[in-house]
Design a protein around this motif. Structure first.
Motif, PDB file in Angstrom:
ATOM      1  N   ARG A 130     -15.184  53.898  44.862  1.00  0.00           N
ATOM      2  CA  ARG A 130     -14.978  53.271  43.547  1.00  0.00           C
ATOM      3  C   ARG A 130     -15.517  51.843  43.536  1.00  0.00           C
ATOM      4  O   ARG A 130     -16.207  51.434  42.603  1.00  0.00           O
ATOM      5  CB  ARG A 130     -13.483  53.250  43.198  1.00  0.00           C
ATOM      6  CG  ARG A 130     -13.003  54.405  42.392  1.00  0.00           C
ATOM      7  CD  ARG A 130     -11.570  54.212  41.912  1.00  0.00           C
ATOM      8  NE  ARG A 130     -10.663  53.772  42.960  1.00  0.00           N
ATOM      9  CZ  ARG A 130     -10.083  54.579  43.845  1.00  0.00           C
ATOM     10  NH1 ARG A 130     -10.323  55.864  43.802  1.00  0.00           N
ATOM     11  NH2 ARG A 130      -9.278  54.102  44.757  1.00  0.00           N
ATOM     12  N   CYS A 131     -15.186  51.086  44.565  1.00  0.00           N
ATOM     13  CA  CYS A 131     -15.634  49.693  44.641  1.00  0.00           C
ATOM     14  C   CYS A 131     -17.156  49.616  44.767  1.00  0.00           C
ATOM     15  O   CYS A 131     -17.799  48.801  44.104  1.00  0.00           O
ATOM     16  CB  CYS A 131     -14.955  49.005  45.823  1.00  0.00           C
ATOM     17  SG  CYS A 131     -15.376  47.256  45.986  1.00  0.00           S
ATOM     18  N   LEU A 132     -17.726  50.461  45.602  1.00  0.00           N
ATOM     19  CA  LEU A 132     -19.181  50.463  45.773  1.00  0.00           C
ATOM     20  C   LEU A 132     -19.890  50.795  44.460  1.00  0.00           C
ATOM     21  O   LEU A 132     -20.901  50.176  44.113  1.00  0.00           O
ATOM     22  CB  LEU A 132     -19.581  51.451  46.871  1.00  0.00           C
ATOM     23  CG  LEU A 132     -19.140  51.077  48.287  1.00  0.00           C
ATOM     24  CD1 LEU A 132     -19.350  52.252  49.238  1.00  0.00           C
ATOM     25  CD2 LEU A 132     -19.872  49.835  48.766  1.00  0.00           C
ATOM     26  N   ARG A 133     -19.351  51.772  43.707  1.00  0.00           N
ATOM     27  CA  ARG A 133     -19.922  52.137  42.409  1.00  0.00           C
ATOM     28  C   ARG A 133     -19.833  50.962  41.431  1.00  0.00           C
ATOM     29  O   ARG A 133     -20.784  50.661  40.710  1.00  0.00           O
ATOM     30  CB  ARG A 133     -19.167  53.344  41.838  1.00  0.00           C
ATOM     31  CG  ARG A 133     -20.016  54.507  41.518  1.00  0.00           C
ATOM     32  CD  ARG A 133     -19.312  55.703  40.892  1.00  0.00           C
ATOM     33  NE  ARG A 133     -17.873  55.717  40.848  1.00  0.00           N
ATOM     34  CZ  ARG A 133     -17.070  56.301  41.740  1.00  0.00           C
ATOM     35  NH1 ARG A 133     -17.587  56.924  42.770  1.00  0.00           N
ATOM     36  NH2 ARG A 133     -15.764  56.277  41.599  1.00  0.00           N
ATOM     37  N   LEU A 134     -18.685  50.300  41.421  1.00  0.00           N
ATOM     38  CA  LEU A 134     -18.491  49.160  40.524  1.00  0.00           C
ATOM     39  C   LEU A 134     -19.486  48.044  40.832  1.00  0.00           C
ATOM     40  O   LEU A 134     -20.144  47.515  39.928  1.00  0.00           O
ATOM     41  CB  LEU A 134     -17.058  48.642  40.649  1.00  0.00           C
ATOM     42  CG  LEU A 134     -16.717  47.358  39.904  1.00  0.00           C
ATOM     43  CD1 LEU A 134     -16.913  47.526  38.402  1.00  0.00           C
ATOM     44  CD2 LEU A 134     -15.293  46.939  40.221  1.00  0.00           C
ATOM     45  N   ASP A 136     -22.324  48.278  42.280  1.00  0.00           N
ATOM     46  CA  ASP A 136     -23.663  48.742  41.910  1.00  0.00           C
ATOM     47  C   ASP A 136     -23.876  48.628  40.395  1.00  0.00           C
ATOM     48  O   ASP A 136     -24.910  48.140  39.940  1.00  0.00           O
ATOM     49  CB  ASP A 136     -23.864  50.186  42.377  1.00  0.00           C
ATOM     50  CG  ASP A 136     -25.253  50.691  42.045  1.00  0.00           C
ATOM     51  OD1 ASP A 136     -26.235  50.101  42.541  1.00  0.00           O
ATOM     52  OD2 ASP A 136     -25.359  51.676  41.278  1.00  0.00           O
ATOM     53  N   ARG A 137     -22.896  49.044  39.623  1.00  0.00           N
ATOM     54  CA  ARG A 137     -23.018  48.984  38.157  1.00  0.00           C
ATOM     55  C   ARG A 137     -23.122  47.542  37.652  1.00  0.00           C
ATOM     56  O   ARG A 137     -23.710  47.296  36.607  1.00  0.00           O
ATOM     57  CB  ARG A 137     -21.853  49.704  37.499  1.00  0.00           C
ATOM     58  CG  ARG A 137     -21.968  51.201  37.642  1.00  0.00           C
ATOM     59  CD  ARG A 137     -20.831  51.918  36.993  1.00  0.00           C
ATOM     60  NE  ARG A 137     -21.042  53.354  37.124  1.00  0.00           N
ATOM     61  CZ  ARG A 137     -20.087  54.233  37.210  1.00  0.00           C
ATOM     62  NH1 ARG A 137     -18.822  53.858  37.177  1.00  0.00           N
ATOM     63  NH2 ARG A 137     -20.367  55.515  37.330  1.00  0.00           N
ATOM     64  N   LEU A 138     -22.512  46.624  38.390  1.00  0.00           N
ATOM     65  CA  LEU A 138     -22.599  45.216  38.018  1.00  0.00           C
ATOM     66  C   LEU A 138     -23.858  44.543  38.585  1.00  0.00           C
ATOM     67  O   LEU A 138     -24.092  43.364  38.353  1.00  0.00           O
ATOM     68  CB  LEU A 138     -21.358  44.463  38.490  1.00  0.00           C
ATOM     69  CG  LEU A 138     -20.062  44.819  37.763  1.00  0.00           C
ATOM     70  CD1 LEU A 138     -18.863  44.213  38.481  1.00  0.00           C
ATOM     71  CD2 LEU A 138     -20.113  44.378  36.308  1.00  0.00           C
ATOM     72  N   SER A 139     -24.670  45.308  39.320  1.00  0.00           N
ATOM     73  CA  SER A 139     -25.927  44.837  39.909  1.00  0.00           C
ATOM     74  C   SER A 139     -25.753  43.828  41.038  1.00  0.00           C
ATOM     75  O   SER A 139     -26.634  43.003  41.277  1.00  0.00           O
ATOM     76  CB  SER A 139     -26.869  44.255  38.839  1.00  0.00           C
ATOM     77  OG  SER A 139     -27.313  45.273  37.990  1.00  0.00           O
ATOM     78  N   PHE A 140     -24.617  43.887  41.743  1.00  0.00           N
ATOM     79  CA  PHE A 140     -24.486  43.079  42.956  1.00  0.00           C
ATOM     80  C   PHE A 140     -25.488  43.591  43.983  1.00  0.00           C
ATOM     81  O   PHE A 140     -25.793  44.788  44.011  1.00  0.00           O
ATOM     82  CB  PHE A 140     -23.067  43.193  43.529  1.00  0.00           C
ATOM     83  CG  PHE A 140     -22.106  42.183  42.977  1.00  0.00           C
ATOM     84  CD1 PHE A 140     -21.703  41.097  43.738  1.00  0.00           C
ATOM     85  CD2 PHE A 140     -21.587  42.334  41.703  1.00  0.00           C
ATOM     86  CE1 PHE A 140     -20.805  40.171  43.240  1.00  0.00           C
ATOM     87  CE2 PHE A 140     -20.676  41.416  41.194  1.00  0.00           C
ATOM     88  CZ  PHE A 140     -20.285  40.338  41.966  1.00  0.00           C
ATOM     89  N   MET A 141     -25.978  42.688  44.816  1.00  0.00           N
ATOM     90  CA  MET A 141     -26.976  43.037  45.828  1.00  0.00           C
ATOM     91  C   MET A 141     -26.335  43.003  47.215  1.00  0.00           C
ATOM     92  O   MET A 141     -25.540  42.093  47.499  1.00  0.00           O
ATOM     93  CB  MET A 141     -28.134  42.041  45.770  1.00  0.00           C
ATOM     94  CG  MET A 141     -28.806  41.978  44.420  1.00  0.00           C
ATOM     95  SD  MET A 141     -29.838  40.494  44.232  1.00  0.00           S
ATOM     96  CE  MET A 141     -28.599  39.219  43.990  1.00  0.00           C
ATOM     97  N   PRO A 142     -26.675  43.959  48.077  1.00  0.00           N
ATOM     98  CA  PRO A 142     -26.135  43.905  49.446  1.00  0.00           C
ATOM     99  C   PRO A 142     -26.550  42.614  50.142  1.00  0.00           C
ATOM    100  O   PRO A 142     -27.639  42.098  49.918  1.00  0.00           O
ATOM    101  CB  PRO A 142     -26.778  45.117  50.133  1.00  0.00           C
ATOM    102  CG  PRO A 142     -27.201  46.013  49.026  1.00  0.00           C
ATOM    103  CD  PRO A 142     -27.534  45.113  47.859  1.00  0.00           C
TER     104      PRO A 142
END
Length: 179
Positions: A130-134, A136-142
């Motif tokens: 869930r957190c990883l999807r969120l 990603d949807r917010l366009s955070f970068m690794p």
């Protein structure tokens, strides 16, 4: 359903602490051994160092407190620039409804409207879908985690952590804001 964020007030503490005590929430958090409301208040609302500014936000749905966004705005090295260090929790009854995405969007808009805030970071357990999807949807970068930070994070949880980063410029591009 109206989602909003506002500064955490004392009246929110019991509701937020109850959310954080839920087993399904706790399994995705670091275990700091906080067993009482007083311990929790000392950890999250006490002194956090001379350069940290606390900007925690209550997440509300139709004015009822359903979660929290933790943010410490910390100075980057010896400059006047700051970065938001984020974490969050949401009551499980509200998972999967886009509430935290809306709340974080409001919070990041606010963070990056302040000229001294130039980036944000968030850590997530590698298996928290869930957190990883969120993120990603917010366009955070690794972002790479250095060996000392990685050891420290493993000591807190015994689980692998991924770190993500957002810059003001990238956030504004994601949101379609020209500045």
């Amino acid at each position: 359903m109206q989602v909003a964020v506002r500064p955490v007030e004392a009246r929110d503490h019991e509701a937020i602490f109850a959310i954080e005590r839920r087993p399904e929430v706790r399994e995705q958090q670091y275990d700091f051994g906080l067993k009482t409301l007083t311990q929790w208040q000392a950890r999250y609302f006490g002194y956090y160092g001379p350069t940290a500014i606390r900007r925690h936000r209550a997440v509300t749905v139709d004015e009822a407190t359903v979660g929290i966004i933790y943010c410490w705005s910390v100075r980057i090295s010896f400059s006047s620039k700051r970065r938001g260090v984020y974490g969050w929790n949401l009551h499980p009854d509200f998972w999967g409804r886009g509430i935290m995405r809306q709340a974080l969007t409001l919070e990041l808009d606010s963070l990056f409207d302040e000229p001294h805030n130039v980036s944000a970071v968030a850590d997530c357990f590698h298996d928290n879908a869930r957190c990883l999807r969120l993120l990603d949807r917010l366009s955070f970068m690794p972002q790479w985690i250095g060996p000392l930070d990685r050891l420290h994070l493993l000591s807190l949880s015994r689980r692998h952590v991924k770190r993500f980063r957002m810059t003001r410029q990238h956030w504004r591009q994601h949101r379609g804001i020209a500045r």
